[in-house]
Design a protein around this motif. Structure first.
Motif, mmCIF file in Angstrom:
data_model
loop_
_atom_site.group_PDB
_atom_site.id
_atom_site.type_symbol
_atom_site.label_atom_id
_atom_site.label_comp_id
_atom_site.label_asym_id
_atom_site.label_seq_id
_atom_site.Cartn_x
_atom_site.Cartn_y
_atom_site.Cartn_z
ATOM 1 N N GLN A 196 0.829 -0.965 -0.280
ATOM 2 C CA GLN A 196 -0.009 -0.197 0.238
ATOM 3 C C GLN A 196 0.656 1.076 -0.148
ATOM 4 O OE1 GLN A 196 -2.460 0.358 3.321
ATOM 5 N NE2 GLN A 196 -3.765 2.030 2.511
ATOM 6 N N PHE A 197 0.561 2.230 -1.023
ATOM 7 C CA PHE A 197 1.256 3.594 -0.927
ATOM 8 C C PHE A 197 0.098 4.793 -0.828
ATOM 9 C CE2 PHE A 197 3.516 0.846 -3.701
ATOM 10 C CZ PHE A 197 4.870 0.898 -3.046
ATOM 11 N N GLU A 198 0.643 5.457 0.285
ATOM 12 C CA GLU A 198 -0.115 6.634 0.512
ATOM 13 C C GLU A 198 -0.371 7.120 -0.246
ATOM 14 O OE1 GLU A 198 0.761 7.554 4.742
ATOM 15 O OE2 GLU A 198 -0.315 9.270 5.244
ATOM 16 N N ASP A 199 0.083 7.393 -1.189
ATOM 17 C CA ASP A 199 0.370 9.052 -2.727
ATOM 18 C C ASP A 199 -0.288 7.957 -3.207
ATOM 19 O OD1 ASP A 199 1.529 6.765 -3.488
ATOM 20 O OD2 ASP A 199 3.293 8.913 -3.866
ATOM 21 N N ALA B 166 -3.956 6.215 -5.785
ATOM 22 C CA ALA B 166 -5.166 6.608 -6.009
ATOM 23 C C ALA B 166 -5.776 5.348 -5.568
ATOM 24 C CB ALA B 166 -4.982 7.293 -7.591
ATOM 25 N N ILE B 167 -7.177 6.032 -5.148
ATOM 26 C CA ILE B 167 -7.700 4.408 -4.894
ATOM 27 C C ILE B 167 -8.409 3.568 -5.827
ATOM 28 C CG2 ILE B 167 -9.859 3.941 -4.142
ATOM 29 C CD1 ILE B 167 -10.030 6.310 -2.182
ATOM 30 N N ALA B 168 -8.598 4.074 -7.132
ATOM 31 C CA ALA B 168 -8.921 3.185 -8.284
ATOM 32 C C ALA B 168 -7.683 2.853 -8.784
ATOM 33 C CB ALA B 168 -8.758 4.711 -9.798
ATOM 34 N N SER B 169 -6.247 3.288 -8.803
ATOM 35 C CA SER B 169 -4.886 2.184 -8.822
ATOM 36 C C SER B 169 -4.788 1.217 -8.030
ATOM 37 C CB SER B 169 -3.687 3.578 -8.853
ATOM 38 O OG SER B 169 -2.582 2.783 -9.159
ATOM 39 N N THR B 170 -5.751 1.561 -6.766
ATOM 40 C CA THR B 170 -4.959 0.166 -5.909
ATOM 41 C C THR B 170 -5.596 -0.920 -6.189
ATOM 42 O OG1 THR B 170 -4.692 2.328 -4.345
ATOM 43 C CG2 THR B 170 -4.884 -0.372 -3.034
ATOM 44 N N ALA B 171 -7.125 -0.706 -6.938
ATOM 45 C CA ALA B 171 -7.853 -1.274 -6.762
ATOM 46 C C ALA B 171 -7.264 -2.404 -7.812
ATOM 47 C CB ALA B 171 -9.518 -0.599 -7.373
ATOM 48 N N VAL B 172 -7.451 -1.505 -9.246
ATOM 49 C CA VAL B 172 -6.764 -2.254 -10.520
ATOM 50 C C VAL B 172 -5.877 -3.087 -10.328
ATOM 51 C CG1 VAL B 172 -6.124 -1.942 -12.754
ATOM 52 C CG2 VAL B 172 -7.137 -0.748 -11.970
ATOM 53 N N ARG B 173 -4.870 -2.637 -9.186
ATOM 54 C CA ARG B 173 -3.544 -3.654 -8.783
ATOM 55 C C ARG B 173 -3.790 -4.579 -8.087
ATOM 56 N NH1 ARG B 173 0.682 -1.915 -6.276
ATOM 57 N NH2 ARG B 173 0.565 -0.499 -4.712
ATOM 58 N N LEU B 174 -4.953 -4.909 -6.943
ATOM 59 C CA LEU B 174 -5.348 -5.715 -5.965
ATOM 60 C C LEU B 174 -5.569 -6.744 -7.022
ATOM 61 C CD1 LEU B 174 -4.908 -6.147 -3.568
ATOM 62 C CD2 LEU B 174 -7.388 -5.836 -2.634
ATOM 63 N N ARG C 10 -19.014 22.515 -6.231
ATOM 64 C CA ARG C 10 -17.444 21.824 -6.113
ATOM 65 C C ARG C 10 -17.448 20.915 -5.280
ATOM 66 N NH1 ARG C 10 -20.898 21.656 -1.210
ATOM 67 N NH2 ARG C 10 -20.075 20.870 0.356
ATOM 68 N N ILE C 11 -16.077 19.898 -5.060
ATOM 69 C CA ILE C 11 -15.270 19.031 -5.462
ATOM 70 C C ILE C 11 -14.608 19.087 -3.858
ATOM 71 C CG2 ILE C 11 -14.587 16.770 -6.194
ATOM 72 C CD1 ILE C 11 -14.968 17.849 -9.011
ATOM 73 N N GLU C 12 -14.850 17.697 -3.067
ATOM 74 C CA GLU C 12 -13.773 17.883 -2.189
ATOM 75 C C GLU C 12 -12.500 16.944 -2.451
ATOM 76 O OE1 GLU C 12 -16.973 19.938 1.268
ATOM 77 O OE2 GLU C 12 -16.392 17.836 1.604
ATOM 78 N N PHE C 13 -11.190 17.303 -2.350
ATOM 79 C CA PHE C 13 -10.408 15.725 -2.774
ATOM 80 C C PHE C 13 -9.225 16.406 -2.262
ATOM 81 C CE2 PHE C 13 -7.434 13.884 -6.186
ATOM 82 C CZ PHE C 13 -7.452 12.453 -5.794
ATOM 83 N N LEU C 14 -8.547 15.665 -1.286
ATOM 84 C CA LEU C 14 -7.449 15.570 -0.954
ATOM 85 C C LEU C 14 -7.651 16.282 0.446
ATOM 86 C CD1 LEU C 14 -5.049 14.871 -4.153
ATOM 87 C CD2 LEU C 14 -5.570 13.484 -2.323
ATOM 88 N N VAL D 148 -0.802 5.019 -10.122
ATOM 89 C CA VAL D 148 -0.943 6.211 -10.732
ATOM 90 C C VAL D 148 -1.356 7.278 -9.274
ATOM 91 C CG1 VAL D 148 -3.362 8.033 -11.673
ATOM 92 C CG2 VAL D 148 -2.530 5.538 -12.654
ATOM 93 N N LYS D 149 -0.803 8.115 -8.966
ATOM 94 C CA LYS D 149 -0.719 9.163 -7.720
ATOM 95 C C LYS D 149 -2.417 9.816 -7.879
ATOM 96 C CE LYS D 149 4.130 9.215 -7.215
ATOM 97 N NZ LYS D 149 5.087 10.322 -7.035
ATOM 98 N N ASN D 150 -2.436 10.306 -6.016
ATOM 99 C CA ASN D 150 -4.276 10.972 -6.335
ATOM 100 C C ASN D 150 -3.632 12.216 -6.840
ATOM 101 O OD1 ASN D 150 -6.084 9.482 -4.867
ATOM 102 N ND2 ASN D 150 -3.777 9.927 -2.812
ATOM 103 N N THR D 151 -2.224 12.559 -6.505
ATOM 104 C CA THR D 151 -2.485 14.397 -6.670
ATOM 105 C C THR D 151 -1.959 14.075 -8.115
ATOM 106 O OG1 THR D 151 0.192 14.473 -6.853
ATOM 107 C CG2 THR D 151 -0.879 14.829 -5.195
ATOM 108 N N TRP D 152 -1.970 12.987 -9.452
ATOM 109 C CA TRP D 152 -1.988 13.466 -10.502
ATOM 110 C C TRP D 152 -3.314 13.483 -11.083
ATOM 111 C CZ3 TRP D 152 1.817 8.367 -12.195
ATOM 112 C CH2 TRP D 152 2.964 8.785 -11.650
#
Ligand SMILES: [Zn+2]
Length: 328
Positions: A13-16, A18-26, A84-88, A118-122
Motif C-alpha cells: 500500500q502506498f499513501e500517495d 489513487a484508490i482506483a489504482s490500488t483496486a486495479v493492482r489488487l 464543488r468537489i472535495e478531494f485531498l 497512479v498517484k492521487n495528485t496526478w
C-alpha cells in the motif's frame, strides 16, 4: 456480495496512490478482473473503478480485502457536490477532478517496476506535472489520442483503447517555470502554507482557482491571445495572483497602452468610464462573483474613481449587447 475476508495475497500500500489504482493492482491478487472485484466484493455492478473513491462503504471493503490501512486508503476519497468537489482535503471548483480520467507520468511508472501506480495528485487537473519530479503528466494516449480513462483496465499502465504500454512513452520534463508554478499551487492546495495578499487571502479556494485561471487568460489579452479559462492554465495564473495587485495593474496598463497608473486616472469622467468599459467583457468572463468584485474595485481605483460611488463605472462594467445594427 461476499463478506470481506482478507485475501491471502495482496499488494504493497502506498499513501500517495489513487484508490482506483490500488483496486486495479489488487484484482489480479484474487485472480479476478476489476469488474469482478467491483461486482463480487464491493457491491458495485456496471460501475467504473474510479467510483470506489466516492463511496465510503466500497473503500472500507477494499481496505479489508487487501489488508490495507483504512485511514490511509481513505485519503484518496472524493465527494462531488453541485458546485464543488472535495478531494485531498481541498475544496475544488467543478471540473478540477474528472473521476473517470486517468493521468500519469510514464517515466515514474516505468521506474517504479511492480509498484507502478497512479498517484492521487496526478488526478488534479491543475497540476500539469508531477509535483516532485516535474515530469509532464499524460492525459491522452500518444498512439490513439484517446483520453486516458479507468474502464476496462487489466493494469494501470495500458491505454484502455489501443492497449499501448504507456511506460514505453518517452518521459517529458515540464519547463522549470511551469514546475515552480505547479509546486507553489500544490503548496497552496495541499499544505495550505501560502497566504495570498489582501483581499485575496479571504477568498475560498474554488474562487482563488477560478481567479487564477482567469488571470492567465487576462494576462495574454494585450498580446491578443485568447487563452482558455481552464484548470491547466491555473499554475501560471496563481503565480500572478501572488503578486496582486501589481501584476494586474501591469496587465491593465499594457492593455490600455498607458505608461503609468497616473495616465489611467487622468482625463474627464466620461472618457475614463469608456476606457474602463473596454475591459468589461473580459471581467465578465471571470467565473466567480467574489473575485469579480475584487477586480472591479481595483479597476475603479486605477481609473481614478476613488470614492467607489461612480454609477457610470458600475454601469459600464456590466457588458450588454448594443443594438447598433438591428437590420442585419
Ligand atoms: Zn491508445
Amino acid at each position: 456480495m461476499r463478506s470481506n475476508i482478507p485475501w491471502l495475497r495482496t499488494i504493497e500500500q502506498f499513501e500517495d496512490e489513487a484508490i482506483a489504482s490500488t483496486a486495479v493492482r489488487l484484482a489480479p491478487m484474487g485472480r479476478i478482473d476489476t469488474d469482478t472485484l467491483l461486482s463480487l466484493h464491493l457491491g458495485m455492478t456496471d460501475q467504473s473503478v474510479s467510483t470506489i473513491a466516492s463511496r465510503a462503504d466500497a473503500i472500507a471493503e477494499l481496505a479489508a480485502l487487501g489488508s490495507f490501512d483504512h485511514a490511509k486508503l481513505s485519503k484518496g476519497a472524493w465527494r462531488m457536490f453541485k458546485d464543488r468537489i472535495e478531494f485531498l482535503g481541498c475544496v475544488l471548483p467543478v471540473g478540477w477532478l474528472v473521476p473517470e480520467r486517468r493521468r500519469l507520468a510514464p517515466g515514474q511508472m516505468a521506474s517504479a517496476g511492480e509498484n507502478a501506480r497512479v498517484k492521487n495528485t496526478w488526478l488534479l487537473s491543475g497540476l500539469i506535472c508531477d509535483v516532485e519530479t516535474g515530469e509532464t503528466l499524460l492525459d491522452r494516449c500518444p498512439a490513439c489520442l484517446n483520453l486516458l480513462a479507468w474502464r476496462n483496465l487489466p493494469n494501470i499502465w495500458s491505454c484502455q483503447v489501443c492497449k499501448l504500454d504507456l511506460r514505453s512513452v518517452t518521459p517529458r520534463q515540464s519547463p522549470p517555470e511551469a514546475v515552480a508554478a505547479v509546486r507553489e499551487l500544490a503548496r497552496y492546495l495541499l499544505k495550505r502554507d501560502i497566504r495570498l495578499p489582501a483581499p485575496l487571502g479571504d477568498l475560498p479556494s474554488p474562487d482563488v482557482l477560478k481567479f487564477s485561471a482567469w488571470l492567465s487568460y487576462f494576462r495574454w489579452l494585450p498580446e491578443d491571445l485568447g487563452l482558455a479559462i481552464s484548470p491547466k492554465n491555473v499554475p501560471a495564473g496563481f503565480l500572478l495572483l501572488k503578486r496582486w495587485p501589481t501584476c494586474f495593474d501591469e496587465i491593465v496598463l499594457k492593455r490600455m497602452k498607458a505608461s503609468t497608473a497616473e495616465d489611467l486616472a487622468k482625463g474627464d469622467v466620461i472618457s475614463r468610464i469608456k476606457a474602463a468599459g473596454t475591459l468589461s467583457s473580459s471581467v465578465a468572463r471571470l467565473p466567480s462573483a467574489a473575485a469579480q468584485a475584487i477586480v472591479k474595485s481595483r479597476l475603479e481605483t486605477l481609473f481614478g474613481f476613488l470614492d467607489g460611488s461612480s454609477e457610470g463605472f458600475q454601469d459600464v462594467m456590466v457588458p450588454i449587447s448594443e443594438l447598433v445594427n438591428s437590420r442585419f
